[in-house]
Design a protein around this motif. Sequence first.
Motif, short mmCIF file in Angstrom:
data_model
loop_
_atom_site.label_atom_id
_atom_site.label_comp_id
_atom_site.label_asym_id
_atom_site.label_seq_id
_atom_site.Cartn_x
_atom_site.Cartn_y
_atom_site.Cartn_z
N LYS A 8 -24.80 6.49 -60.36
CA LYS A 8 -25.07 5.52 -61.42
C LYS A 8 -25.27 6.27 -62.72
O LYS A 8 -26.28 6.93 -62.93
N GLY A 9 -24.28 6.22 -63.56
CA GLY A 9 -24.40 6.82 -64.88
C GLY A 9 -23.91 8.25 -64.99
O GLY A 9 -23.71 8.95 -64.00
N TYR A 10 -23.70 8.63 -66.22
CA TYR A 10 -23.12 9.93 -66.56
C TYR A 10 -23.98 11.11 -66.11
O TYR A 10 -23.49 12.06 -65.51
N ASP A 11 -25.26 11.06 -66.40
CA ASP A 11 -26.14 12.18 -66.07
C ASP A 11 -26.20 12.43 -64.56
O ASP A 11 -26.16 13.58 -64.11
N ASP A 71 -20.63 4.18 -61.10
CA ASP A 71 -20.94 3.00 -61.90
C ASP A 71 -20.98 3.44 -63.36
O ASP A 71 -21.82 4.24 -63.75
N VAL A 72 -20.03 2.90 -64.18
CA VAL A 72 -19.97 3.29 -65.60
C VAL A 72 -20.90 2.47 -66.48
O VAL A 72 -21.00 2.72 -67.67
N GLY A 73 -21.56 1.46 -65.89
CA GLY A 73 -22.54 0.69 -66.65
C GLY A 73 -22.18 -0.77 -66.79
O GLY A 73 -21.19 -1.26 -66.25
N SER A 74 -23.01 -1.45 -67.54
CA SER A 74 -22.84 -2.88 -67.79
C SER A 74 -21.61 -3.14 -68.65
O SER A 74 -21.03 -2.21 -69.22
N ARG A 75 -21.26 -4.40 -68.75
CA ARG A 75 -20.10 -4.78 -69.58
C ARG A 75 -20.28 -4.29 -71.02
O ARG A 75 -19.37 -3.71 -71.60
N THR A 83 -18.43 5.03 -77.53
CA THR A 83 -19.17 6.29 -77.35
C THR A 83 -19.63 6.50 -75.91
O THR A 83 -20.34 7.47 -75.64
N ASN A 84 -19.23 5.62 -74.99
CA ASN A 84 -19.59 5.80 -73.58
C ASN A 84 -19.10 7.18 -73.13
O ASN A 84 -17.93 7.52 -73.31
N LYS A 85 -19.97 7.99 -72.58
CA LYS A 85 -19.66 9.39 -72.26
C LYS A 85 -18.51 9.55 -71.27
O LYS A 85 -17.83 10.57 -71.28
N PHE A 86 -18.27 8.56 -70.42
CA PHE A 86 -17.17 8.67 -69.47
C PHE A 86 -15.81 8.66 -70.16
O PHE A 86 -14.82 9.09 -69.59
N ARG A 87 -15.75 8.19 -71.40
CA ARG A 87 -14.49 8.10 -72.14
C ARG A 87 -14.01 9.46 -72.64
O ARG A 87 -12.88 9.59 -73.11
N PRO A 90 -15.18 15.60 -69.45
CA PRO A 90 -14.01 15.97 -68.66
C PRO A 90 -13.34 14.80 -67.93
O PRO A 90 -12.38 15.02 -67.20
N PHE A 91 -13.81 13.57 -68.12
CA PHE A 91 -13.31 12.44 -67.32
C PHE A 91 -12.20 11.64 -68.00
O PHE A 91 -11.29 11.18 -67.34
N ASN A 92 -12.31 11.44 -69.30
CA ASN A 92 -11.29 10.71 -70.06
C ASN A 92 -10.94 9.36 -69.45
O ASN A 92 -9.76 9.00 -69.35
N VAL A 93 -11.95 8.62 -69.04
CA VAL A 93 -11.71 7.29 -68.46
C VAL A 93 -11.51 6.32 -69.62
O VAL A 93 -12.42 6.07 -70.40
N THR A 94 -10.30 5.78 -69.73
CA THR A 94 -10.00 4.85 -70.82
C THR A 94 -10.01 3.41 -70.33
O THR A 94 -10.07 2.49 -71.14
#
Length: 139
Positions: A8-11, A71-75, A83-87, A90-94
């Motif tokens: 759950k989450g980036y960290d 889980d990348v988070g809420s809507r 600015t969501n860190k997953f974007r 090293p992940f580049n989730v678009t």
Amino acid sequence: MPEYVPIKGYDQLMDALKMHSKKNCLIYMYFFGEKDKNGQSWCPDCVAVEQAVDTAFRENAHPNSLIYTVDVGSRDAWKNNSTNKFRFQPFNVTEIPSLQRWNGAERLDGDQLRKQSLIELFFEEAKLASSTEATIPCK
């Protein structure tokens, strides 16, 4: 059998990668939108592919691999937040859902996960690539 690791989450993802990367594990990451108390994601595309992805993991994932369900988070945390860190690296989730092999080129995003043939190819290529590396059981 692969081991599922809910993230759950980036960290939390970064902490898990630090721990398991030292072991040179084969890690698959499945990124999806947060689920409610009934287990339903806010992301309709994630809901649409969930069963196919679960089946693909059971039938195709390397038996000694780790499967991070991320889980990348809420809507709001995802949809309207550039600015969501997953974007970023090293992940580049678009877009979600997204399936990736950690430290590999293999990835499927969005509608690609609706195509069984692409999912099977993803796992074939991930297994082939990991067989040439020093991947050891993660458990």
